[in-house]
Write an enzyme that holds these catalytic residues in place. Structure first.
Site, PDB file in Angstrom:
ATOM      1  N   ASP A   1       5.695  -4.771  15.587  1.00 28.81           N
ATOM      2  CA  ASP A   1       4.335  -4.274  15.797  1.00 28.81           C
ATOM      3  C   ASP A   1       4.482  -2.855  16.332  1.00 28.81           C
ATOM      4  O   ASP A   1       5.024  -2.653  17.432  1.00 28.81           O
ATOM      5  CB  ASP A   1       3.633  -5.177  16.825  1.00 28.81           C
ATOM      6  N   VAL A   2       4.008  -1.874  15.588  1.00 27.82           N
ATOM      7  CA  VAL A   2       4.256  -0.476  15.986  1.00 27.82           C
ATOM      8  C   VAL A   2       3.553  -0.088  17.284  1.00 27.82           C
ATOM      9  O   VAL A   2       3.851   0.956  17.861  1.00 27.82           O
ATOM     10  CB  VAL A   2       3.884   0.531  14.870  1.00 27.82           C
ATOM     11  N   ASP A  24       7.319  -3.662   9.352  1.00 28.34           N
ATOM     12  CA  ASP A  24       5.912  -4.087   9.196  1.00 28.34           C
ATOM     13  C   ASP A  24       5.667  -5.266  10.129  1.00 28.34           C
ATOM     14  O   ASP A  24       6.597  -6.007  10.467  1.00 28.34           O
ATOM     15  CB  ASP A  24       5.638  -4.498   7.744  1.00 28.34           C
ATOM     16  N   GLY A  33       0.789  -1.232   0.000  1.00 28.47           N
ATOM     17  CA  GLY A  33       0.000   0.000   0.000  1.00 28.47           C
ATOM     18  C   GLY A  33       0.820   1.280   0.000  1.00 28.47           C
ATOM     19  O   GLY A  33       1.867   1.377  -0.654  1.00 28.47           O
ATOM     20  N   ILE A  34       0.328   2.266   0.727  1.00 31.37           N
ATOM     21  CA  ILE A  34       0.957   3.596   0.728  1.00 31.37           C
ATOM     22  C   ILE A  34       2.391   3.517   1.261  1.00 31.37           C
ATOM     23  O   ILE A  34       3.308   4.117   0.691  1.00 31.37           O
ATOM     24  CB  ILE A  34       0.097   4.572   1.575  1.00 31.37           C
ATOM     25  N   SER A  62      -5.415  11.331   7.990  1.00 28.59           N
ATOM     26  CA  SER A  62      -6.377  10.979   6.935  1.00 28.59           C
ATOM     27  C   SER A  62      -7.320  12.142   6.711  1.00 28.59           C
ATOM     28  O   SER A  62      -7.734  12.800   7.678  1.00 28.59           O
ATOM     29  CB  SER A  62      -7.185   9.752   7.356  1.00 28.59           C
ATOM     30  N   TYR A 118     -11.438   5.675  14.393  1.00 28.12           N
ATOM     31  CA  TYR A 118     -10.392   5.981  13.409  1.00 28.12           C
ATOM     32  C   TYR A 118     -10.183   7.499  13.314  1.00 28.12           C
ATOM     33  O   TYR A 118      -9.054   7.995  13.356  1.00 28.12           O
ATOM     34  CB  TYR A 118     -10.808   5.405  12.053  1.00 28.12           C
ATOM     35  N   LYS A 142      -6.864   9.702  14.091  1.00 25.52           N
ATOM     36  CA  LYS A 142      -6.201  10.487  13.038  1.00 25.52           C
ATOM     37  C   LYS A 142      -6.208  11.991  13.343  1.00 25.52           C
ATOM     38  O   LYS A 142      -5.311  12.724  12.909  1.00 25.52           O
ATOM     39  CB  LYS A 142      -6.843  10.194  11.676  1.00 25.52           C
TER      40      LYS A 142
HETATM   41  N1  LIG Z   1      -5.912   3.747   1.780  1.00 21.53           N
HETATM   42  C1  LIG Z   1      -6.611   4.822   2.100  1.00 21.53           C
HETATM   43  O1  LIG Z   1      -7.664   5.113   1.519  1.00 21.53           O
HETATM   44  C2  LIG Z   1      -6.107   5.755   3.177  1.00 21.53           C
HETATM   45  C3  LIG Z   1      -6.635   7.056   3.255  1.00 21.53           C
HETATM   46  C4  LIG Z   1      -6.180   7.917   4.253  1.00 21.53           C
HETATM   47  C5  LIG Z   1      -5.212   7.500   5.147  1.00 21.53           C
HETATM   48  N2  LIG Z   1      -4.728   6.226   5.043  1.00 21.53           N
HETATM   49  C6  LIG Z   1      -3.708   5.829   6.002  1.00 21.53           C
HETATM   50  O2  LIG Z   1      -2.537   5.454   5.289  1.00 21.53           O
HETATM   51  C7  LIG Z   1      -1.840   4.429   5.982  1.00 21.53           C
HETATM   52  C8  LIG Z   1      -1.600   3.245   5.069  1.00 21.53           C
HETATM   53  O3  LIG Z   1      -2.837   2.803   4.557  1.00 21.53           O
HETATM   54  P1  LIG Z   1      -2.940   1.637   3.463  1.00 21.53           P
HETATM   55  O4  LIG Z   1      -4.258   1.805   2.809  1.00 21.53           O
HETATM   56  O5  LIG Z   1      -1.700   1.589   2.646  1.00 21.53           O
HETATM   57  O6  LIG Z   1      -3.044   0.357   4.423  1.00 21.53           O
HETATM   58  P2  LIG Z   1      -2.843  -1.204   4.098  1.00 21.53           P
HETATM   59  O7  LIG Z   1      -3.795  -1.909   5.003  1.00 21.53           O
HETATM   60  O8  LIG Z   1      -2.953  -1.481   2.633  1.00 21.53           O
HETATM   61  O9  LIG Z   1      -1.345  -1.449   4.579  1.00 21.53           O
HETATM   62  C9  LIG Z   1      -1.004  -1.191   5.917  1.00 21.53           C
HETATM   63  C10 LIG Z   1       0.325  -1.851   6.261  1.00 21.53           C
HETATM   64  O10 LIG Z   1       0.554  -1.585   7.656  1.00 21.53           O
HETATM   65  C11 LIG Z   1       0.919  -2.806   8.291  1.00 21.53           C
HETATM   66  N3  LIG Z   1       0.501  -2.774   9.700  1.00 21.53           N
HETATM   67  C12 LIG Z   1      -0.752  -2.818  10.202  1.00 21.53           C
HETATM   68  N4  LIG Z   1      -0.730  -2.836  11.535  1.00 21.53           N
HETATM   69  C13 LIG Z   1       0.579  -2.815  11.895  1.00 21.53           C
HETATM   70  C14 LIG Z   1       1.247  -2.854  13.146  1.00 21.53           C
HETATM   71  N5  LIG Z   1       0.575  -2.922  14.308  1.00 21.53           N
HETATM   72  N6  LIG Z   1       2.592  -2.809  13.150  1.00 21.53           N
HETATM   73  C15 LIG Z   1       3.305  -2.752  11.997  1.00 21.53           C
HETATM   74  N7  LIG Z   1       2.721  -2.748  10.783  1.00 21.53           N
HETATM   75  C16 LIG Z   1       1.370  -2.779  10.736  1.00 21.53           C
HETATM   76  C17 LIG Z   1       0.183  -3.890   7.517  1.00 21.53           C
HETATM   77  O11 LIG Z   1       0.774  -5.174   7.709  1.00 21.53           O
HETATM   78  C18 LIG Z   1       0.294  -3.372   6.080  1.00 21.53           C
HETATM   79  O12 LIG Z   1       1.467  -3.819   5.449  1.00 21.53           O
HETATM   80  C19 LIG Z   1      -2.683   4.111   7.230  1.00 21.53           C
HETATM   81  O13 LIG Z   1      -2.205   4.848   8.328  1.00 21.53           O
HETATM   82  C20 LIG Z   1      -4.067   4.608   6.836  1.00 21.53           C
HETATM   83  O14 LIG Z   1      -4.860   4.925   7.951  1.00 21.53           O
HETATM   84  C21 LIG Z   1      -5.131   5.353   4.089  1.00 21.53           C
END
Ligand SMILES: NC(=O)c1ccc[n+]([C@@H]2O[C@H](COP(=O)([O-])OP(=O)(O)OC[C@H]3O[C@@H](n4cnc5c(N)ncnc54)[C@H](O)[C@@H]3O)[C@@H](O)[C@H]2O)c1
Length: 245
Positions: A59-60, A38, A18-19, A138, A151, A155
């Site tokens: 685990d963060v 991760d 992801g991001i 977010s 959430y 945020k």
């Molecule tokens: N995708 C969206 O639409 C969106 C929009 C706004 C904000 N965000 C924020 O962007 C960030 C990334 O989102 P994404 O959509 O890429 O998420 P995703 O679920 O696709 O990926 C998240 C990653 O974080 C890891 N992760 C989860 N919990 C963890 C933990 N306790 N310790 C370590 N790693 C952990 C997961 O294993 C995964 O690899 C998040 O903070 C999310 O809230 C996402």
């Protein structure tokens, strides 16, 4: 690509997909030395980057894991310059279903982790009088989306923490900023109904579903030397959706 981040040591949490994955790739292209963090697998990201990266399973929400991470990074590089707090969870739960366990977990992963990162990485950044935190919030905090109170609280908290931490570390050459992405096409949003996703991105002046790479670009800027005078800010990265009012 420029070498704007050459030799900077950059820790990116949630970089398995992801991001976070795109942020790690973008910083690697600017020649930063990348630490992939991760709770899940990061081998795909490491493979795409294709050069030496440090991979740490953590685990963060665990203080012990942050202490271990700081130790491993210090042993390997003797420095840390950039922390991108990207790992996050966004399980939907209407207030009638939301329980204390899910509330606390969301706070621990999405907000407390950012505090723990500061406790363990500010001392390393101080050694070189240079540091960059970018904490992922977010833009949903301003949108009428049901089932996200926990959430949104986490945020919003990210933005408050960024503002406060920026005040405490400015004299050390460390900046702290947040980004607020719009709804973005990642594995985490893949299960969401198409009508819901469209209902958000169709309100944007830039009317398309964001790619993770769209979010990574501003992170490259905020972690650069050029962003040295910008701190305590929350930057919308949302195709123009946010309205000043
Ligand atoms: N995708 C969206 O639409 C969106 C929009 C706004 C904000 N965000 C924020 O962007 C960030 C990334 O989102 P994404 O959509 O890429 O998420 P995703 O679920 O696709 O990926 C998240 C990653 O974080 C890891 N992760 C989860 N919990 C963890 C933990 N306790 N310790 C370590 N790693 C952990 C997961 O294993 C995964 O690899 C998040 O903070 C999310 O809230 C996402």
């Amino acid at each position: 690509m420029t070498a704007s981040h050459r030799d900077r040591v950059a820790i990116v949490t949630g970089s398995g997909r992801g991001i976070g994955q795109q942020i790690a790739i973008a910083l690697a292209r600017r020649e930063a030395r990348i630490v992939l963090v991760d709770i899940g697998d990061v081998t795909e990201t490491a493979k795409i980057i294709g050069q030496d990266v440090l991979q740490v399973r953590a685990d963060v929400s665990s203080e012990e894991d942050w202490a271990h991470l700081a130790q491993v990074v210090n042993d390997r590089y003797g420095r840390a310059d950039i922390v991108v707090n990207n790992a996050g969870i966004y399980p939907m739960a209407h207030i009638d279903q939301l329980d204390v366990a899910l509330w606390r977990k969301t706070m621990a992963v999405n907000l407390e982790a950012h505090f723990l990162s500061a406790k363990h990485f500010v001392p390393l950044m101080r050694k070189h009088k240079w540091g960059r935190f970018v904490n992922v919030s977010s833009n949903s905090i301003g949108l009428p989306i049901p089932g996200m109170s926990h959430y949104m609280a986490s945020k919003m908290g990210v933005i408050g923490f960024v503002r406060g931490l920026a005040n405490d570390v400015a004299a050390d050459g460390i900046t702290v900023n947040a980004i607020m992405p719009t709804i973005t096409n990642t594995p985490g949003t893949q299960g969401a109904p198409e009508e819901f996703l469209r209902s958000v991105w169709e309100q944007q002046p830039i009317r398309r579903f964001a790619d993770p790479a769209d979010i990574a670009g501003p992170v490259v800027f905020l972690t650069s030397d050029e962003a040295a005078f910008m701190t305590g800010q929350a930057l919308s990265v949302d195709g123009g959706l946010y309205k000043v009012s």
